[in-house]
Scaffold this active site. Structure first.
Site, PDB file in Angstrom:
ATOM      1  N   CYS A 181       0.841  -1.204   0.000  1.00 51.77           N
ATOM      2  CA  CYS A 181       0.000   0.000   0.000  1.00 51.77           C
ATOM      3  C   CYS A 181       0.875   1.252   0.000  1.00 51.77           C
ATOM      4  O   CYS A 181       1.402   1.649   1.041  1.00 51.77           O
ATOM      5  CB  CYS A 181      -0.927  -0.019   1.219  1.00 51.77           C
ATOM      6  SG  CYS A 181      -2.005   1.425   1.307  1.00 51.77           S
ATOM      7  N   CYS A 203      -0.493   4.112   2.136  1.00 54.25           N
ATOM      8  CA  CYS A 203      -0.311   3.885   3.579  1.00 54.25           C
ATOM      9  C   CYS A 203       1.143   4.131   3.993  1.00 54.25           C
ATOM     10  O   CYS A 203       1.419   4.724   5.021  1.00 54.25           O
ATOM     11  CB  CYS A 203      -0.649   2.440   3.956  1.00 54.25           C
ATOM     12  SG  CYS A 203      -2.215   1.848   3.328  1.00 54.25           S
ATOM     13  N   ASP A 204       2.083   3.628   3.202  1.00 54.44           N
ATOM     14  CA  ASP A 204       3.461   3.527   3.682  1.00 54.44           C
ATOM     15  C   ASP A 204       4.474   4.399   2.940  1.00 54.44           C
ATOM     16  O   ASP A 204       5.586   4.593   3.430  1.00 54.44           O
ATOM     17  CB  ASP A 204       3.930   2.062   3.571  1.00 54.44           C
ATOM     18  CG  ASP A 204       3.107   1.148   4.469  1.00 54.44           C
ATOM     19  OD1 ASP A 204       2.569   1.642   5.471  1.00 54.44           O
ATOM     20  OD2 ASP A 204       2.994  -0.045   4.163  1.00 54.44           O
TER      21      ASP A 204
HETATM   22  P1  FAD Z   1     -10.223  -5.422   7.283  1.00 57.69           P
HETATM   23  O1  FAD Z   1      -9.342  -4.560   8.070  1.00 57.69           O
HETATM   24  O2  FAD Z   1      -9.655  -6.231   6.187  1.00 57.69           O
HETATM   25  O3  FAD Z   1     -10.969  -6.388   8.297  1.00 57.69           O
HETATM   26  C1  FAD Z   1     -11.796  -7.415   7.848  1.00 57.69           C
HETATM   27  C2  FAD Z   1     -12.117  -8.306   9.009  1.00 57.69           C
HETATM   28  O4  FAD Z   1     -13.057  -9.309   8.613  1.00 57.69           O
HETATM   29  C3  FAD Z   1     -10.928  -9.075   9.550  1.00 57.69           C
HETATM   30  O5  FAD Z   1     -10.975  -8.973  10.938  1.00 57.69           O
HETATM   31  C4  FAD Z   1     -11.169 -10.522   9.139  1.00 57.69           C
HETATM   32  O6  FAD Z   1     -10.666 -11.425  10.070  1.00 57.69           O
HETATM   33  C5  FAD Z   1     -12.678 -10.574   9.148  1.00 57.69           C
HETATM   34  N1  FAD Z   1     -13.242 -11.617   8.312  1.00 57.69           N
HETATM   35  C6  FAD Z   1     -12.919 -11.929   7.026  1.00 57.69           C
HETATM   36  N2  FAD Z   1     -13.699 -12.960   6.605  1.00 57.69           N
HETATM   37  C7  FAD Z   1     -14.492 -13.284   7.642  1.00 57.69           C
HETATM   38  C8  FAD Z   1     -15.522 -14.257   7.832  1.00 57.69           C
HETATM   39  N3  FAD Z   1     -15.890 -15.093   6.867  1.00 57.69           N
HETATM   40  N4  FAD Z   1     -16.127 -14.334   9.045  1.00 57.69           N
HETATM   41  C9  FAD Z   1     -15.801 -13.486  10.060  1.00 57.69           C
HETATM   42  N5  FAD Z   1     -14.846 -12.523   9.920  1.00 57.69           N
HETATM   43  C10 FAD Z   1     -14.200 -12.435   8.733  1.00 57.69           C
HETATM   44  N6  FAD Z   1      -4.852   2.034   5.813  1.00 57.69           N
HETATM   45  C11 FAD Z   1      -4.658   3.260   6.331  1.00 57.69           C
HETATM   46  O7  FAD Z   1      -5.590   4.052   6.368  1.00 57.69           O
HETATM   47  N7  FAD Z   1      -3.428   3.620   6.838  1.00 57.69           N
HETATM   48  C12 FAD Z   1      -2.368   2.785   6.855  1.00 57.69           C
HETATM   49  O8  FAD Z   1      -1.269   3.134   7.308  1.00 57.69           O
HETATM   50  C13 FAD Z   1      -2.561   1.459   6.332  1.00 57.69           C
HETATM   51  N8  FAD Z   1      -1.537   0.575   6.342  1.00 57.69           N
HETATM   52  C14 FAD Z   1      -1.767  -0.690   5.885  1.00 57.69           C
HETATM   53  C15 FAD Z   1      -0.728  -1.605   5.954  1.00 57.69           C
HETATM   54  C16 FAD Z   1      -0.926  -2.892   5.523  1.00 57.69           C
HETATM   55  C17 FAD Z   1       0.211  -3.889   5.632  1.00 57.69           C
HETATM   56  C18 FAD Z   1      -2.190  -3.284   4.980  1.00 57.69           C
HETATM   57  C19 FAD Z   1      -2.424  -4.705   4.494  1.00 57.69           C
HETATM   58  C20 FAD Z   1      -3.223  -2.367   4.886  1.00 57.69           C
HETATM   59  C21 FAD Z   1      -3.017  -1.065   5.336  1.00 57.69           C
HETATM   60  N9  FAD Z   1      -4.037  -0.108   5.268  1.00 57.69           N
HETATM   61  C22 FAD Z   1      -3.841   1.135   5.802  1.00 57.69           C
HETATM   62  C23 FAD Z   1      -5.351  -0.429   4.692  1.00 57.69           C
HETATM   63  C24 FAD Z   1      -6.343  -0.730   5.818  1.00 57.69           C
HETATM   64  O9  FAD Z   1      -5.789  -1.692   6.677  1.00 57.69           O
HETATM   65  C25 FAD Z   1      -7.657  -1.232   5.254  1.00 57.69           C
HETATM   66  O10 FAD Z   1      -8.161  -0.289   4.333  1.00 57.69           O
HETATM   67  C26 FAD Z   1      -8.678  -1.420   6.364  1.00 57.69           C
HETATM   68  O11 FAD Z   1      -8.180  -2.303   7.347  1.00 57.69           O
HETATM   69  C27 FAD Z   1      -9.985  -1.984   5.817  1.00 57.69           C
HETATM   70  O12 FAD Z   1     -10.832  -2.178   6.892  1.00 57.69           O
HETATM   71  P2  FAD Z   1     -12.041  -3.199   6.828  1.00 57.69           P
HETATM   72  O13 FAD Z   1     -12.705  -3.106   8.147  1.00 57.69           O
HETATM   73  O14 FAD Z   1     -12.853  -2.948   5.625  1.00 57.69           O
HETATM   74  O15 FAD Z   1     -11.420  -4.637   6.610  1.00 57.69           O
END
Ligand code: FAD
Length: 352
Positions: free
Chosen positions: A173, A176-177
């Protein structure tokens, strides 16, 4: 009795939805995923979501001067601590580390009465209300409304050396980084040749001394307009017929070079750089929906109305990266989590 609302997922979208629905007295249940099973992990379960994979979150509002040393010391074994904690140096960047931020969100949701179960949803039945959700331990939950916040996972190449240097120079990303101190004024490498890869490379040129794109074939897959953007940017170099062979580095400095293989000659070359950015797509965690929710051609949940989080099934809402292949940020995920909670609340007010 069916639940009022079940939230699937424990990233920023899930916790924001939980905080809002809990404060609206809807007594939400979060199925946060079961991170203990390797099978579940491969399908996308990451307890506390993708942010728990990063130690440096500089762009989530509200954390201007965080020193995360104390938290890291309490959460990690000595040998896993970042070099600046081990060497007692100043924290290289501001903000907050991902696991701590996610723990805070979880705690905040809990404080308002959110119930949490560490289960993966493996099957859904959205054909009629109450909706039915089956978890990996064969338990069936019923709910009058559902918020899907299961996120997406970045695709990696799967090399052990790539895994070793995640958070130490390997990222998926750029937004992000890219601005982190370790990448500033340094050469960086981007793997991928589509529109996203060009976008990431362009973005990185704001900080890097130069950005090299690795392309397996002799052409970029990106659209013509994006190709032009890459060709016109003097800081972007493109290496065709090239693939990443290995990530090189050490524990102190993280990534120091990338071993590149020329696929025509098989020649290997070590390219000195400080960072590797993977731009080879994301996989949304939608497999368990088994066709019951309309997805877009890329497999993300399709929101059906502009500025709403409705899916094609009334009473089922989607938030965060599982429905957003464009912004993919914690703040935007939390924002749509809030929207999904308000949409669910209004839906329940009319449909009981
Ligand atoms: P996610 O954070 O992906 O969470 C999804 C959740 O659903 C997880 O807990 C997973 O376990 C759960 N899940 C999945 N399938 C199932 C299922 N079948 N049953 C039950 N639970 C399930 N964004 C920023 O704004 N700033 C940053 O600095 C940044 N750094 C990042 C660094 C890395 C290495 C990565 C990979 C991403 C980064 N991002 C950053 C992006 C950010 O993490 C995501 O945009 C954000 O986490 C998305 O949130 P979300 O709640 O949609 O999903």
């Amino acid at each position: 009795m069916p639940e009022n609302v079940i939230i699937i997922g424990s990233g920023p979208a899930g916790w924001a939805a939980a905080i809002y629905t809990a404060r609206a007295n809807l007594n939400p249940l979060v199925l946060e995923g079961d991170g203990t099973s390797e099978k579940n992990r491969q399908q996308g379960t990451i307890p506390l979501g993708q942010l728990s994979l990063t130690l440096e979150v500089e762009n989530y509002p509200g954390f201007p001067n965080g020193d995360t040393r104390a938290y890291l010391k309490s959460a990690l074994p000595e040998e896993a601590l970042p070099y600046w904690v081990q060497a007692n140096k100043p924290q290289p960047s501001h903000g907050i580390n991902g696991p701590e931020l996610m723990e805070l969100m979880r705690q905040q949701a809990k404080n308002f009465g959110t119930r949490i179960e560490s289960k993966d949803v493996v099957k859904v039945d959205f054909s009629k209300r109450p909706f039915k959700l089956t978890t990996h331990d064969d338990q069936v939950y019923e709910a009058q409304s559902v918020i899907i916040a299961t996120g997406a996972r970045a695709n990696y190449l799967g090399l052990p050396s790539e895994d070793r240097f995640k958070n130490r120079g390997v990222s998926a990303c750029a937004v992000c980084d890219g601005a982190l101190p370790r990448f500033r004024n340094k050469p960086l490498l981007v793997v991928g040749g589509g529109d996203t890869a060009v976008e990431e490379a362009n973005y990185l040129t704001k900080f890097a001394s130069e950005v090299t794109m690795l392309i397996r074939r002799d052409v970029l897959r990106a659209s013509k307009i994006m190709q032009k953007r890459a060709f016109d940017n003097p800081k972007i170099k493109i290496r065709y017929h090239s693939v990443l062979e290995e990530v090189l580095g050490d524990d102190k400095n993280g990534v120091t070079a990338i071993r590149i293989k020329n696929v025509q000659t098989n020649a290997l070359e070590d390219y000195a750089c400080s960072g590797l950015f993977l731009a080879i797509g994301h996989t949304p965690n939608t497999g368990f929906l088994d066709g019951q929710i309309t997805l877009n051609p890329q497999g993300y949940i399709q929101w059906t109305t502009v500025a709403r989080t409705y899916t094609n099934v009334e009473g089922v809402f989607a938030a965060g990266d599982v429905a957003d292949d464009y912004y993919r940020q914690a703040i935007s995920a939390a924002g749509t989590g809030c929207m999904a909670a308000l949409d669910a609340e209004r839906y329940l007010a009319h449909h009981g």
